[in-house]
Design a protein around this motif. Structure first.
Motif, PDB file in Angstrom:
ATOM      1  N   ASN A  24       0.805  -1.232   0.000  1.00 32.97           N
ATOM      2  CA  ASN A  24       0.000   0.000   0.000  1.00 32.97           C
ATOM      3  C   ASN A  24       0.837   1.282   0.000  1.00 32.97           C
ATOM      4  N   TYR A  25       2.139   1.197   0.261  1.00 33.67           N
ATOM      5  CA  TYR A  25       2.990   2.392   0.296  1.00 33.67           C
ATOM      6  C   TYR A  25       3.714   2.659  -1.022  1.00 33.67           C
ATOM      7  N   GLN A  26       3.521   1.803  -2.010  1.00 39.91           N
ATOM      8  CA  GLN A  26       4.270   2.000  -3.255  1.00 39.91           C
ATOM      9  C   GLN A  26       3.781   3.250  -3.994  1.00 39.91           C
ATOM     10  N   GLY A  59       7.713  -3.783  -3.011  1.00 41.94           N
ATOM     11  CA  GLY A  59       7.659  -3.467  -1.582  1.00 41.94           C
ATOM     12  C   GLY A  59       9.089  -3.388  -1.126  1.00 41.94           C
ATOM     13  N   VAL A  60       9.342  -3.554   0.175  1.00 38.88           N
ATOM     14  CA  VAL A  60      10.731  -3.559   0.639  1.00 38.88           C
ATOM     15  C   VAL A  60      11.235  -5.001   0.757  1.00 38.88           C
ATOM     16  N   HIS A  61      12.555  -5.126   0.970  1.00 39.63           N
ATOM     17  CA  HIS A  61      13.217  -6.419   0.832  1.00 39.63           C
ATOM     18  C   HIS A  61      12.627  -7.510   1.721  1.00 39.63           C
ATOM     19  N   GLY A  84      15.377  -1.456   1.234  1.00 41.02           N
ATOM     20  CA  GLY A  84      15.421  -2.151   2.531  1.00 41.02           C
ATOM     21  C   GLY A  84      14.460  -1.518   3.515  1.00 41.02           C
ATOM     22  N   CYS A  85      14.419  -2.049   4.720  1.00 41.97           N
ATOM     23  CA  CYS A  85      13.590  -1.444   5.769  1.00 41.97           C
ATOM     24  C   CYS A  85      14.518  -1.163   6.946  1.00 41.97           C
ATOM     25  N   PRO A  86      14.722   0.122   7.292  1.00 45.70           N
ATOM     26  CA  PRO A  86      15.632   0.452   8.394  1.00 45.70           C
ATOM     27  C   PRO A  86      15.262  -0.253   9.698  1.00 45.70           C
ATOM     28  N   MET A  87      13.962  -0.432   9.934  1.00 42.66           N
ATOM     29  CA  MET A  87      13.581  -1.121  11.172  1.00 42.66           C
ATOM     30  C   MET A  87      14.077  -2.568  11.165  1.00 42.66           C
ATOM     31  N   ALA A  88      13.944  -3.235  10.017  1.00 41.64           N
ATOM     32  CA  ALA A  88      14.385  -4.627   9.917  1.00 41.64           C
ATOM     33  C   ALA A  88      15.889  -4.734  10.167  1.00 41.64           C
ATOM     34  N   VAL A 112       7.067  -9.107  11.230  1.00 42.26           N
ATOM     35  CA  VAL A 112       7.502  -9.565   9.906  1.00 42.26           C
ATOM     36  C   VAL A 112       8.538  -8.616   9.284  1.00 42.26           C
ATOM     37  N   ASN A 113       8.614  -7.378   9.790  1.00 37.62           N
ATOM     38  CA  ASN A 113       9.627  -6.415   9.344  1.00 37.62           C
ATOM     39  C   ASN A 113      10.975  -6.815   9.939  1.00 37.62           C
ATOM     40  N   SER A 114      11.541  -7.884   9.432  1.00 33.47           N
ATOM     41  CA  SER A 114      12.792  -8.431   9.948  1.00 33.47           C
ATOM     42  C   SER A 114      13.398  -9.303   8.846  1.00 33.47           C
ATOM     43  N   PHE A 170      12.498   0.627  15.784  1.00 32.37           N
ATOM     44  CA  PHE A 170      11.372   1.514  15.477  1.00 32.37           C
ATOM     45  C   PHE A 170      11.410   1.883  13.998  1.00 32.37           C
ATOM     46  N   CYS A 171      10.307   2.435  13.524  1.00 29.19           N
ATOM     47  CA  CYS A 171      10.249   2.896  12.134  1.00 29.19           C
ATOM     48  C   CYS A 171      10.532   4.395  12.090  1.00 29.19           C
ATOM     49  N   PRO A 172      11.625   4.811  11.459  1.00 26.91           N
ATOM     50  CA  PRO A 172      11.949   6.241  11.403  1.00 26.91           C
ATOM     51  C   PRO A 172      10.847   7.058  10.728  1.00 26.91           C
ATOM     52  N   THR A 173      10.178   6.470   9.758  1.00 24.57           N
ATOM     53  CA  THR A 173       9.116   7.197   9.042  1.00 24.57           C
ATOM     54  C   THR A 173       7.940   7.482   9.982  1.00 24.57           C
ATOM     55  N   HIS A 174       7.452   6.470  10.667  1.00 21.32           N
ATOM     56  CA  HIS A 174       6.295   6.668  11.559  1.00 21.32           C
ATOM     57  C   HIS A 174       6.650   7.526  12.769  1.00 21.32           C
ATOM     58  N   HIS A 175       7.919   7.455  13.196  1.00 16.19           N
ATOM     59  CA  HIS A 175       8.289   8.252  14.368  1.00 16.19           C
ATOM     60  C   HIS A 175       8.432   9.735  14.034  1.00 16.19           C
ATOM     61  N   PRO A 198       0.022   1.220  13.991  1.00 17.74           N
ATOM     62  CA  PRO A 198       0.624   0.975  15.310  1.00 17.74           C
ATOM     63  C   PRO A 198       2.145   1.140  15.373  1.00 17.74           C
ATOM     64  N   GLU A 199       2.800   1.466  14.260  1.00 17.55           N
ATOM     65  CA  GLU A 199       4.226   1.780  14.313  1.00 17.55           C
ATOM     66  C   GLU A 199       4.449   3.202  14.827  1.00 17.55           C
ATOM     67  N   CYS A 200       3.347   3.977  14.994  1.00 16.99           N
ATOM     68  CA  CYS A 200       3.481   5.335  15.527  1.00 16.99           C
ATOM     69  C   CYS A 200       3.786   5.254  17.023  1.00 16.99           C
ATOM     70  N   ASP A 258       7.247  10.007   4.503  1.00 17.25           N
ATOM     71  CA  ASP A 258       7.585   9.285   3.282  1.00 17.25           C
ATOM     72  C   ASP A 258       8.606   8.222   3.659  1.00 17.25           C
ATOM     73  N   CYS A 259       8.443   7.003   3.171  1.00 19.86           N
ATOM     74  CA  CYS A 259       9.475   5.984   3.383  1.00 19.86           C
ATOM     75  C   CYS A 259      10.293   5.929   2.097  1.00 19.86           C
ATOM     76  N   PRO A 260      11.503   6.495   2.101  1.00 22.54           N
ATOM     77  CA  PRO A 260      12.285   6.571   0.858  1.00 22.54           C
ATOM     78  C   PRO A 260      12.558   5.200   0.257  1.00 22.54           C
ATOM     79  N   ASN A 261      12.633   4.187   1.108  1.00 15.38           N
ATOM     80  CA  ASN A 261      12.910   2.828   0.617  1.00 15.38           C
ATOM     81  C   ASN A 261      11.744   2.307  -0.204  1.00 15.38           C
ATOM     82  N   MET A 262      10.540   2.548   0.299  1.00 13.05           N
ATOM     83  CA  MET A 262       9.344   2.097  -0.416  1.00 13.05           C
ATOM     84  C   MET A 262       9.244   2.746  -1.789  1.00 13.05           C
ATOM     85  N   LYS A 263       9.799   3.963  -1.888  1.00 16.01           N
ATOM     86  CA  LYS A 263       9.655   4.720  -3.125  1.00 16.01           C
ATOM     87  C   LYS A 263      10.746   4.397  -4.152  1.00 16.01           C
TER      88      LYS A 263
HETATM   89 FE1  SF4 Z   1      10.243  -0.065   7.233  1.00 19.25          FE
HETATM   90 FE2  SF4 Z   1       9.000   2.069   8.222  1.00 19.25          FE
HETATM   91 FE3  SF4 Z   1       9.474   1.928   5.623  1.00 19.25          FE
HETATM   92 FE4  SF4 Z   1       7.627   0.353   6.778  1.00 19.25          FE
HETATM   93  S1  SF4 Z   1       7.580   2.576   6.574  1.00 19.25           S
HETATM   94  S2  SF4 Z   1       9.170  -0.256   5.290  1.00 19.25           S
HETATM   95  S3  SF4 Z   1       8.617  -0.050   8.738  1.00 19.25           S
HETATM   96  S4  SF4 Z   1      11.002   2.037   7.277  1.00 19.25           S
END
Ligand code: SF4
Ligand code: 13P
Length: 302
Positions: A24-26, A59-61, A84-88, A112-114, A170-175, A198-200, A258-263
């Motif tokens: 959903n973030y693409q 999506g991310v890796h 990638g996903c920084p949280m993972a 699952v973000n791992s 934590f998720c840098p984007t949601h934080h 819930p990542e907020c 914005d999640c730069p990785n997703m983009k």
């Molecule tokens: Fe990872 Fe956050 Fe991006 Fe989701 S939004 S993929 S948790 S960095």
């Protein structure tokens, strides 16, 4: 230009017997060429039941890796391998093995973000859509370690009134979505519903009318009779929300969330992925076998 790209993607998809899955973030144009758009749980469930030979995973890796783990007979291709996903990346298998020594009796629940390596070390996986359900399936007398998202862990802990040992991920984007911002928004728009992921952080979650996974947010908005919503999650979700609810108004912190990785995945990269059938996401079979059982346990509960 875009139309010819889309046409070529459609042709190649048939030739390769491929399915395109999108989170959903693409980017909006990537979501629009996908056969299925959803949250982490929906994407895993769809990957598991498809009879396509190739999965183009937008999506991310870790999401593509999860599909590769549960579909060992399919070729899983991610348009940009750097997504990638920084949280993972905030927990490694080695760090987890060390921590487990401190809590040898704890049941380890892993968002699952791992990475696959980490999933291979845990007892059960969860996504944001089923974390409460997964944790409640664990007997009350068991100690639980929740990794790597301390915010999702905190949300689950609050919901169930159950203490857990948390990892500091934590998720840098949601934080970047702050309580102060949401509080001010609420004062300025008392008629809007606040819907967040819930990542907020807890202060944001406490201000929300509803907390859910990305697909849960989309479902809640569709079923609500309200007309105005503040959406506390990554910006890509606004594309679907606007398309599916033209009569409703959406407020968001846009660039801030914005999640730069997703983009990183783009329409061009989707086409190249279909042309070259790479980069392929693979997981070593011994790791995949262990990780698979933790994902399958989760899917069985859901
Ligand atoms: Fe990872 Fe956050 Fe991006 Fe989701 S939004 S993929 S948790 S960095
Ligand atoms: P969902 O499973 O809710 O789509 O969340 C995935 C994610 O990465 C959120 O940042």
């Amino acid at each position: 230009m875009e139309n010819s790209l889309v046409k070529r993607i459609e042709e190649l998809k048939k030739e390769r017997n491929a399915i395109i899955l999108s989170h959903n973030y693409q980017r909006g144009d990537v979501q629009d060429v996908a056969d299925f758009v959803g949250d982490s749980l929906g994407l895993s469930q769809t990957a598991r039941k498809t009879d396509a030979d190739v999965i183009i995973f937008c999506g991310v890796h870790f999401m593509a890796e999860t599909a590769a783990i549960i579909c060992p007979d399919k070729k899983v291709v991610i348009p940009d391998v750097n997504a990638g996903c920084p949280m993972a990346a905030m927990v490694t298998a080695r760090e987890l093995r060390e921590k487990k020594k401190e809590y040898p009796d704890a049941v380890v629940v892993c968002y699952v973000n791992s990475t696959a390596d980490v999933k291979a070390e845990v007892d059960i996986c969860c996504t944001s859509a089923n974390a409460v359900k997964v944790v409640s399936s664990i007997p009350e007398d068991k100690q639980i370690m929740f990794i790597p998202d301390k915010s999702l862990g905190d949300y689950v802990s609050q919901q169930l009134g159950r203490e857990m040992i948390m990892w500091e991920g934590f998720c840098p984007t949601h934080h970047r979505i702050t309580g102060e911002y949401v509080e001010k928004f609420k004062k300025d728009h008392p008629d809007a519903l606040i819907v967040v992921h819930p990542e907020c952080t807890r202060d944001v979650v406490d201000l929300a009318h509803h907390v859910a996974s990305t697909t849960g947010i989309i479902r809640y908005v569709a079923e609500s009779s309200a007309k105005k919503f503040f959406i506390g999650t990554e910006s890509g979700i606004i594309h679907r929300l606007k398309n599916e609810n033209p009569d409703k108004e959406f407020f968001h912190v846009l660039k801030l969330a914005d999640c730069p990785n997703m983009k990183l995945n783009s329409l061009e990269k989707v086409l190249w992925a279909l042309e070259d059938l790479e980069p392929v996401v693979t997981v070593r079979e011994d790791i995949a076998a262990k990780a698979r059982s933790t994902i399958e346990k989760m899917l069985a509960i859901t």
